[in-house]
Structures are given as structure tokens and as C-alpha cells.
Design an enzyme around this catalytic site. Sequence first.
Site, PDB file in Angstrom:
ATOM      1  N   PHE A  97      -2.345   5.971  -2.020  1.00  0.00           N
ATOM      2  CA  PHE A  97      -2.701   6.840  -1.320  1.00  0.00           C
ATOM      3  C   PHE A  97      -1.587   8.251  -1.976  1.00  0.00           C
ATOM      4  O   PHE A  97      -0.387   8.002  -1.936  1.00  0.00           O
ATOM      5  CB  PHE A  97      -2.587   6.681   0.011  1.00  0.00           C
ATOM      6  CG  PHE A  97      -3.461   5.762   0.550  1.00  0.00           C
ATOM      7  CD1 PHE A  97      -4.943   6.270   0.695  1.00  0.00           C
ATOM      8  CD2 PHE A  97      -3.214   4.465   0.515  1.00  0.00           C
ATOM      9  CE1 PHE A  97      -5.678   5.195   1.472  1.00  0.00           C
ATOM     10  CE2 PHE A  97      -4.224   3.576   1.014  1.00  0.00           C
ATOM     11  CZ  PHE A  97      -5.517   3.897   1.551  1.00  0.00           C
ATOM     12  N   MET A 153       0.876  -0.951  -0.035  1.00  0.00           N
ATOM     13  CA  MET A 153      -0.112  -0.099   0.078  1.00  0.00           C
ATOM     14  C   MET A 153       0.928   1.227  -0.150  1.00  0.00           C
ATOM     15  O   MET A 153       1.509   1.927   1.001  1.00  0.00           O
ATOM     16  CB  MET A 153      -0.887  -0.001   1.144  1.00  0.00           C
ATOM     17  CG  MET A 153      -1.548   1.209   1.454  1.00  0.00           C
ATOM     18  SD  MET A 153      -2.924   1.283   2.924  1.00  0.00           S
ATOM     19  CE  MET A 153      -2.476   0.121   3.884  1.00  0.00           C
ATOM     20  N   PRO A 154       1.168   1.845  -1.114  1.00  0.00           N
ATOM     21  CA  PRO A 154       2.161   3.192  -1.277  1.00  0.00           C
ATOM     22  C   PRO A 154       1.396   4.275  -0.662  1.00  0.00           C
ATOM     23  O   PRO A 154       0.020   4.280  -0.828  1.00  0.00           O
ATOM     24  CB  PRO A 154       2.276   3.322  -2.839  1.00  0.00           C
ATOM     25  CG  PRO A 154       1.804   1.759  -3.540  1.00  0.00           C
ATOM     26  CD  PRO A 154       0.758   1.203  -2.403  1.00  0.00           C
ATOM     27  N   TYR A 155       2.083   4.980  -0.078  1.00  0.00           N
ATOM     28  CA  TYR A 155       1.711   6.213   0.406  1.00  0.00           C
ATOM     29  C   TYR A 155       2.546   7.410  -0.204  1.00  0.00           C
ATOM     30  O   TYR A 155       3.986   7.297   0.256  1.00  0.00           O
ATOM     31  CB  TYR A 155       1.889   6.164   2.028  1.00  0.00           C
ATOM     32  CG  TYR A 155       1.329   7.775   2.554  1.00  0.00           C
ATOM     33  CD1 TYR A 155       0.144   8.210   2.613  1.00  0.00           C
ATOM     34  CD2 TYR A 155       2.368   8.619   2.767  1.00  0.00           C
ATOM     35  CE1 TYR A 155      -0.122   9.588   3.155  1.00  0.00           C
ATOM     36  CE2 TYR A 155       2.234  10.006   3.280  1.00  0.00           C
ATOM     37  CZ  TYR A 155       0.985  10.335   3.729  1.00  0.00           C
ATOM     38  OH  TYR A 155       0.695  11.440   4.179  1.00  0.00           O
TER      39      TYR A 155
END
Length: 68
Positions: free
Chosen positions: A41, A1-3
Site C-alpha cells: 500500500f 503487507m508493506p504500508y
Amino acid sequence: MPYINVKITDEGVSREQKQAIIKGCTQVMVDVLNKDPQVTFVVIDEVKLDDWGIGFDQVSKLREDSGN
């Protein structure tokens, strides 16, 4: 889950420009790391020119000195 956190100076960036930044950053994660865009995100923080410095000076001062 990249931020992804993008910081830009607060200079009237339009909604459309921000949407392009979000799309572009997300696409990089898809292309380079094969990440799912639905869990990528992107947060854009706008920073006042007085709160951003380069070298010894605030960006607001540098812009005044350069006439921009």
C-alpha cells in the site's frame, strides 16, 4: 503487507507524477524485500506549504524569500 506513506508539499503534483511515485515505491519493496506488489500500500499525503516547516520557518516563507 508493506504500508508506505509519502508526504509531499502541495504544489500541483500531477496524477501521472503520483502514479510514478506509487510505482517506484512499490518496486523498491519488490526489489529490496521481495514483497508482493498486490499487498503493498502506498499513500500520498499532500501538505500545504504553510503546514510544512524547515528549521524555524514555514516552507511558504522560505520559498518567498528565495523567489521560488
